[in-house]
Design a protein around this motif. Structure first.
Motif, PDB file in Angstrom:
ATOM      1  N   ASP A 147     -24.999  -7.563 -12.227  1.00 24.99           N
ATOM      2  CA  ASP A 147     -24.770  -6.174 -11.855  1.00 24.99           C
ATOM      3  C   ASP A 147     -26.026  -5.323 -11.995  1.00 24.99           C
ATOM      4  N   ASP A 148     -26.918  -5.758 -12.858  1.00 30.56           N
ATOM      5  CA  ASP A 148     -28.162  -5.016 -13.056  1.00 30.56           C
ATOM      6  C   ASP A 148     -29.170  -5.980 -13.674  1.00 30.56           C
TER       7      ASP A 148
ATOM      8  N   GLU B  74     -34.281   1.521 -23.198  1.00 30.97           N
ATOM      9  CA  GLU B  74     -33.953   1.263 -21.801  1.00 30.97           C
ATOM     10  C   GLU B  74     -32.804   0.263 -21.705  1.00 30.97           C
TER      11      GLU B  74
ATOM     12  N   ALA C 281     -29.652   2.109 -22.390  1.00 30.77           N
ATOM     13  CA  ALA C 281     -29.229   2.948 -21.271  1.00 30.77           C
ATOM     14  C   ALA C 281     -28.501   2.108 -20.228  1.00 30.77           C
ATOM     15  N   ARG C 282     -29.050   0.915 -19.921  1.00 35.53           N
ATOM     16  CA  ARG C 282     -28.404   0.025 -18.949  1.00 35.53           C
ATOM     17  C   ARG C 282     -27.044  -0.431 -19.463  1.00 35.53           C
TER      18      ARG C 282
ATOM     19  N   ARG D 280     -25.067   1.057 -21.580  1.00 34.48           N
ATOM     20  CA  ARG D 280     -24.110   2.162 -21.499  1.00 34.48           C
ATOM     21  C   ARG D 280     -23.581   2.330 -20.081  1.00 34.48           C
ATOM     22  N   ALA D 281     -24.502   2.309 -19.117  1.00 30.71           N
ATOM     23  CA  ALA D 281     -24.105   2.505 -17.717  1.00 30.71           C
ATOM     24  C   ALA D 281     -23.137   1.410 -17.274  1.00 30.71           C
ATOM     25  N   LEU D 282     -23.430   0.164 -17.668  1.00 29.62           N
ATOM     26  CA  LEU D 282     -22.573  -0.940 -17.235  1.00 29.62           C
ATOM     27  C   LEU D 282     -21.211  -0.898 -17.918  1.00 29.62           C
TER      28      LEU D 282
ATOM     29  N   ARG E  39     -19.716   1.769 -18.950  1.00 32.37           N
ATOM     30  CA  ARG E  39     -18.988   2.880 -18.353  1.00 32.37           C
ATOM     31  C   ARG E  39     -18.363   2.437 -17.035  1.00 32.37           C
ATOM     32  N   ARG E  40     -19.167   1.752 -16.239  1.00 29.20           N
ATOM     33  CA  ARG E  40     -18.685   1.281 -14.945  1.00 29.20           C
ATOM     34  C   ARG E  40     -17.486   0.350 -15.125  1.00 29.20           C
TER      35      ARG E  40
ATOM     36  N   GLU F 231     -14.077   2.053 -15.980  1.00 31.66           N
ATOM     37  CA  GLU F 231     -13.435   2.932 -15.010  1.00 31.66           C
ATOM     38  C   GLU F 231     -12.148   2.281 -14.509  1.00 31.66           C
TER      39      GLU F 231
END
Ligand code: CA
Length: 227
Positions: free
Chosen positions: A96-97, A107, A110-111, A113-115, A117-118, A121
């Motif tokens: 995914d990233d 960094e 941050a990645r 956290r973003a993943l 969160r995604r 959902e």
């Protein structure tokens, strides 16, 4: 959250584990591809951090294998080089990233956290046309229950078409939505991708879903398109 770290360099693995634990996550470590793939399948993780270069089985193989087995946990791939090819391969394998080593821990966080969160959902509904199914969350595509492996671009194209069934999609529209605003509608890139997609999605099935409308564009439909 529960996170799996697959990294053969113990120093790096422990550094990540320690940092994530300090953030309140539960962290498992695996030190080769086989162990990592095994843990990813038997346990339920919220995120997998997966090194590309691993003993026994590399990160790409691990990633595509767990995707094939239906594990939809977000994967953050760690690549040693800043090679575009590695990133593309990682994303194609279902990551995914990605993050290039060496990285600053902030960094990575941050990645992560973003993943996470995604992943949390509410589940997006699965798109379905007859026996063709696309799950926007896991990016899993199946036809007649059989998994279809698509590249990132093929996936994006199919998702766009499945979100707009029974509609004429001109090359310009497809270009704008699936490529970017600088896309040249005169190029044959879309035709090439549609033909790849057809081979994977329609070939060998009784009902063809992707139709060409001469001079107009393409249509995804289960009915015969207007002549
Ligand atoms: Ca490594």
């Amino acid at each position: 959250m529960k996170i799996l770290v697959v990294e053969d360099e113990q120093r790096v693995a422990q550094f990540i584990q320690k940092g994530l634990k300090e953030e309140g996550h539960a962290v498992d470590c695996a030190y080769d591809g086989e162990e990592g793939g095994f843990l990813a399948e038997v346990n339920e993780y919220d995120l997998i951090i997966l090194d590309l270069m691993l003993p026994k089985k590399n990160g790409l193989t691990v990633c595509s294998e767990i995707r094939e087995r239906g594990v939809s946990t977000p994967v953050l791939m760690l690549t040693a080089r800043d090679a575009v090819q590695d990133k593309v391969r990682g994303l194609d394998a279902g990551a995914d990233d990605y993050l290039t080593k060496p990285f600053v821990f902030d960094e990575l966080l941050a990645r992560v956290r973003a993943l996470l969160r995604r992943g949390s959902e509410s589940k997006a509904p699965i798109l379905k046309i007859i026996d063709l199914e696309l799950d926007p969350m896991s990016r899993r595509v199946t036809r007649g229950g059989k998994p279809i492996r698509l590249t990132t671009k093929e996936y994006a194209l199919l998702e766009y078409m499945m979100r707009n069934p029974d509609r004429v999609l001109s090359r310009t529209r497809i270009g704008e939505h699936v490529w970017d605003m600088n896309f040249d509608p005169e190029s044959n890139v879309i035709d090439v991708y549609v033909s790849h997609l057809r081979n994977k999605v329609d070939k060998g099935f009784d009902v063809s879903l992707i139709h060409t409308l001469r001079g107009q564009g393409y249509m995804l439909t289960e009915d015969a398109p207007p002549a």
